[in-house]
Design a protein around this motif. Structure first.
Motif, PDB file in Angstrom:
ATOM      1  N   PHE A 180     -11.684  -3.735  -6.487  1.00 12.89           N
ATOM      2  CA  PHE A 180     -10.940  -4.859  -7.058  1.00 12.89           C
ATOM      3  C   PHE A 180      -9.955  -4.426  -8.146  1.00 12.89           C
ATOM      4  CE2 PHE A 180     -10.521  -8.490 -10.003  1.00 12.89           C
ATOM      5  CZ  PHE A 180      -9.969  -9.421  -9.121  1.00 12.89           C
ATOM      6  N   PRO A 181     -10.376  -3.679  -9.175  1.00 12.44           N
ATOM      7  CA  PRO A 181      -9.408  -3.331 -10.235  1.00 12.44           C
ATOM      8  C   PRO A 181      -8.191  -2.556  -9.719  1.00 12.44           C
ATOM      9  CG  PRO A 181     -11.654  -2.959 -10.988  1.00 12.44           C
ATOM     10  CD  PRO A 181     -11.734  -3.206  -9.517  1.00 12.44           C
ATOM     11  N   PRO A 182      -8.379  -1.480  -8.911  1.00  7.82           N
ATOM     12  CA  PRO A 182      -7.178  -0.781  -8.445  1.00  7.82           C
ATOM     13  C   PRO A 182      -6.330  -1.607  -7.486  1.00  7.82           C
ATOM     14  CG  PRO A 182      -9.155   0.177  -7.455  1.00  7.82           C
ATOM     15  CD  PRO A 182      -9.604  -0.758  -8.523  1.00  7.82           C
ATOM     16  N   THR A 183      -6.971  -2.508  -6.725  1.00  4.60           N
ATOM     17  CA  THR A 183      -6.197  -3.363  -5.822  1.00  4.60           C
ATOM     18  C   THR A 183      -5.320  -4.325  -6.607  1.00  4.60           C
ATOM     19  OG1 THR A 183      -7.936  -3.244  -4.132  1.00  4.60           O
ATOM     20  CG2 THR A 183      -6.330  -5.019  -3.916  1.00  4.60           C
ATOM     21  N   VAL A 184      -5.902  -4.948  -7.653  1.00  6.15           N
ATOM     22  CA  VAL A 184      -5.110  -5.841  -8.503  1.00  6.15           C
ATOM     23  C   VAL A 184      -3.996  -5.062  -9.202  1.00  6.15           C
ATOM     24  CG1 VAL A 184      -5.176  -7.312 -10.551  1.00  6.15           C
ATOM     25  CG2 VAL A 184      -6.954  -7.521  -8.814  1.00  6.15           C
ATOM     26  N   ALA A 185      -4.330  -3.843  -9.661  1.00  2.11           N
ATOM     27  CA  ALA A 185      -3.327  -3.029 -10.351  1.00  2.11           C
ATOM     28  C   ALA A 185      -2.179  -2.652  -9.416  1.00  2.11           C
ATOM     29  CB  ALA A 185      -3.978  -1.773 -10.923  1.00  2.11           C
ATOM     30  N   GLY A 229     -14.315 -10.876 -14.480  1.00  2.00           N
ATOM     31  CA  GLY A 229     -13.681 -12.152 -14.776  1.00  2.00           C
ATOM     32  C   GLY A 229     -12.869 -12.125 -16.062  1.00  2.00           C
ATOM     33  N   THR A 230     -13.421 -11.481 -17.084  1.00  2.00           N
ATOM     34  CA  THR A 230     -12.707 -11.408 -18.362  1.00  2.00           C
ATOM     35  C   THR A 230     -11.395 -10.646 -18.206  1.00  2.00           C
ATOM     36  OG1 THR A 230     -14.804 -11.487 -19.578  1.00  2.00           O
ATOM     37  CG2 THR A 230     -12.879 -10.642 -20.750  1.00  2.00           C
ATOM     38  N   GLN A 231     -11.445  -9.501 -17.520  1.00  5.47           N
ATOM     39  CA  GLN A 231     -10.239  -8.706 -17.318  1.00  5.47           C
ATOM     40  C   GLN A 231      -9.232  -9.444 -16.441  1.00  5.47           C
ATOM     41  OE1 GLN A 231     -13.371  -7.740 -17.237  1.00  5.47           O
ATOM     42  NE2 GLN A 231     -13.649  -5.588 -17.810  1.00  5.47           N
ATOM     43  N   LEU A 232      -9.721 -10.153 -15.416  1.00  2.00           N
ATOM     44  CA  LEU A 232      -8.828 -10.922 -14.543  1.00  2.00           C
ATOM     45  C   LEU A 232      -8.084 -11.987 -15.346  1.00  2.00           C
ATOM     46  CD1 LEU A 232      -7.804 -11.775 -11.688  1.00  2.00           C
ATOM     47  CD2 LEU A 232      -9.787 -13.290 -11.564  1.00  2.00           C
ATOM     48  N   GLY A 247      -1.320  -6.674  -7.386  1.00  2.00           N
ATOM     49  CA  GLY A 247      -1.215  -7.894  -8.172  1.00  2.00           C
ATOM     50  C   GLY A 247      -2.280  -8.898  -7.765  1.00  2.00           C
ATOM     51  N   ILE A 248      -2.413  -9.954  -8.563  1.00  2.00           N
ATOM     52  CA  ILE A 248      -3.434 -10.969  -8.300  1.00  2.00           C
ATOM     53  C   ILE A 248      -3.187 -11.666  -6.970  1.00  2.00           C
ATOM     54  CG2 ILE A 248      -4.385 -13.181  -9.071  1.00  2.00           C
ATOM     55  CD1 ILE A 248      -3.915 -12.294 -11.934  1.00  2.00           C
ATOM     56  N   ALA A 249      -1.945 -12.056  -6.700  1.00  2.00           N
ATOM     57  CA  ALA A 249      -1.642 -12.885  -5.534  1.00  2.00           C
ATOM     58  C   ALA A 249      -2.028 -12.214  -4.214  1.00  2.00           C
ATOM     59  CB  ALA A 249      -0.181 -13.285  -5.542  1.00  2.00           C
ATOM     60  N   PRO A 250      -1.529 -11.007  -3.896  1.00  2.00           N
ATOM     61  CA  PRO A 250      -1.905 -10.391  -2.622  1.00  2.00           C
ATOM     62  C   PRO A 250      -3.407 -10.141  -2.495  1.00  2.00           C
ATOM     63  CG  PRO A 250       0.036  -9.316  -3.536  1.00  2.00           C
ATOM     64  CD  PRO A 250      -0.499 -10.207  -4.603  1.00  2.00           C
ATOM     65  N   THR A 251      -4.044  -9.806  -3.626  1.00  2.00           N
ATOM     66  CA  THR A 251      -5.492  -9.568  -3.583  1.00  2.00           C
ATOM     67  C   THR A 251      -6.228 -10.814  -3.123  1.00  2.00           C
ATOM     68  OG1 THR A 251      -5.311  -7.965  -5.390  1.00  2.00           O
ATOM     69  CG2 THR A 251      -7.499  -8.869  -4.944  1.00  2.00           C
ATOM     70  N   PHE A 252      -5.869 -11.972  -3.659  1.00  2.00           N
ATOM     71  CA  PHE A 252      -6.556 -13.200  -3.270  1.00  2.00           C
ATOM     72  C   PHE A 252      -6.130 -13.676  -1.889  1.00  2.00           C
ATOM     73  CE2 PHE A 252      -8.025 -13.105  -7.549  1.00  2.00           C
ATOM     74  CZ  PHE A 252      -9.202 -13.835  -7.547  1.00  2.00           C
ATOM     75  N   PHE A 253      -4.934 -13.325  -1.439  1.00  2.00           N
ATOM     76  CA  PHE A 253      -4.552 -13.632  -0.060  1.00  2.00           C
ATOM     77  C   PHE A 253      -5.420 -12.837   0.924  1.00  2.00           C
ATOM     78  CE2 PHE A 253       0.005 -14.681  -1.622  1.00  2.00           C
ATOM     79  CZ  PHE A 253      -0.379 -16.001  -1.887  1.00  2.00           C
TER      80      PHE A 253
END
Length: 474
Positions: free
Chosen positions: A421-426, A291-294, A429-435
């Motif tokens: 989660f970290p490599p996916t966000v990297a 959460g902190t890194q996000l 990005g945040i948007a596609p990961t949450f989609f």
């Protein structure tokens, strides 16, 4: 089925009138749920401890990921082993053993001189976390009367999210007061030894599960325990039902891996395992671990992200509080479907905010609001409900074994989220990961509507009979 080949009928149980036994049940539940508090603290504390830990022990990106995730792998193994030990030696015995492992693991982590030693003790701590995640909900389900089972079992989830919230708050306080000291992370970790000692001392004073005692042909002890936790008339009536189901399970030769060859049992285990996967693929632990890194990625400063992350812990507690108020009033299936729907909506809003809002000072706070709303919705629905269903769904003789298998799968999915989660966000990005999380939520709605059974308002024995009849005929 029964020895005669028919499904037993159940007469309504006498009302469990209030009395000293009600307070005794509350005390028993409170003590046992310290296992949940430790589960929450030990999984949440890494969120803020990892940066000072990295500086103090010289962690690389690879060793950092290993130290963080090794607890999850230990938890998966602990869940599988803990279920078998709980069925063999008793729920109370297993929680006592786990309290000792919590103490050893916590002190070992806090005193670790190098990262390999830290990883070893985090693995040991993971064994305790996984064992507690399997054993405590089963123990609570088996000591609680049917009218209160939902609220009693979900107290464990309250303690889990309270432990995570406590970890976030402790991290924020310690890092802002003593953040300049290289070993500050040790103080964050060692706090957990206090509830571990409380769990050990408390479990010495509580009884064994009456249903487990009945399964071991210790009927007199089982009745004695029920009389401590129920009104006298209710204890006698409930004991007759427990004894009948224990006898049926003995006749069916239940108790281990061979039971998975029985179609109706196998189907329940598959449903439980898939529920555990869906719970983890909502991404809740991406927030609890990262959460902190996000929030830093969303635009907060380093210290600002640590402080803002406490909102996730606070709304976890608020969400589970609302969930407990509703859980005995709404059918399990309806609450699951509603939870998946809310979670998917807030995932879409997080993704849309990250993708379409222009960069500004307000953008991180808007994303934080939607993340917090997701956490609140998750902890008010799927968070407690999946653990509750896993504690309710399985036959007495293999209840902890089956739950151990399902929780092993759940923790394996947890590990997948922790790694991915970290490599996916990297990468995306945040948007596609949450989609992606939102799409998984829609699949969860379809699965719940077509496969998950309803357990609300039924004794554990009634549901077992119903499931046996339904899935044998399917």
């Amino acid at each position: 089925m029964s020895a005669t080949g028919t499904t037993p009928t159940h007469t309504p149980l006498p009302a469990n009138t209030p009395g000293p036994h009600s307070r005794r049940l509350g005390m028993v539940a409170f003590v046992a749920t310290f296992g949940g508090l430790l589960f929450g603290y030990d999984t949440g504390v890494i969120n803020g401890a990892v940066d000072p830990m990295k500086a103090d022990l010289g962690l690389t990106a690879v060793t950092e990921g290993f130290v963080v995730s090794i607890l999850v792998f230990g938890a998966a193994i602990g869940a599988a082993i803990g279920g078998r030990l709980s069925d063999r030696y008793g729920r109370r015995h297993n929680i006592l053993l786990l309290s000792g492992v919590f103490i050893v693991g916590t002190i070992g982590c806090a005193l670790s001189p190098t990262w390999p030693v830290l990883a070893l003790f985090r693995f040991i701590l993971g064994l305790a976390v996984g064992g507690a995640s399997t054993t405590v909900p089963v123990y609570l389900a088996e000591v609680a009367p049917v009218e209160r089972r939902g609220s009693v079992v979900t107290r464990n989830e309250v303690m889990i999210v309270s432990g995570q919230f406590a970890a976030f708050v402790v991290n924020a306080i310690i890092i802002n007061v003593w953040g300049e000291h290289p070993g500050v992370w040790r103080s964050m970790l060692v706090v957990a030894v206090l509830p571990a000692i409380a769990l050990l001392l408390g479990m010495l004073r509580v009884p064994e599960s009456p249903r487990w005692l009945a399964a071991q042909d210790r009927d007199a002890e089982a009745l004695t325990v029920l009389k401590q936790l129920r009104s006298p008339e209710r204890a006698e009536a409930e004991m007759a039902e427990v004894r009948a189901l224990a006898e049926e399970d003995r006749q069916a030769h239940t108790g281990g891996w061979s039971d998975l060859a029985v179609p109706w049992i196998r189907r329940l285990v598959i449903i439980g395992a898939v529920l555990g996967i869906f719970q983890q693929l909502t991404g809740i632990n991406s927030i609890m671990y990262y959460g902190t890194q996000l929030l830093q990625t969303a635009g907060f400063s380093s210290n600002g992200a640590i402080i803002a992350n406490t909102a996730n812990g606070l709304f976890s507690v608020l969400g589970i509080t609302v969930g407990i108020m509703l859980i005995n009033k709404i059918n399990r299936r309806a609450m699951l479907i509603g939870g998946f729907a809310l979670i998917s909506i807030f995932h879409v809003l997080v993704g849309a905010s990250a993708m379409f809002l222009p960069d500004s000072s307000a953008k991180p706070y808007i994303i934080l609001v939607f993340v917090v709303a997701f956490v609140f919705s998750m902890q008010g629905t799927l968070g407690p409900l999946v653990w509750l269903l896993l504690s309710e769904m399985f036959p007495l003789k293999i209840r902890s074994f089956a739950m151990g298998l399902c929780v092993f799968v759940l923790w394996t999915a947890n590990a997948g989220v922790a790694f991915g989660f970290p490599p996916t966000v990297a990468a995306l990005g945040i948007a596609p990961t949450f989609f992606i999380f939102a799409a998984i939520g829609l699949l969860g709605i379809a699965f719940t509507a077509t496969a998950v059974p309803e357990t609300r308002g039924k004794t554990l024995e009634e549901f077992e009979d119903e499931a046996r009849a339904r899935y044998r005929a399917a």
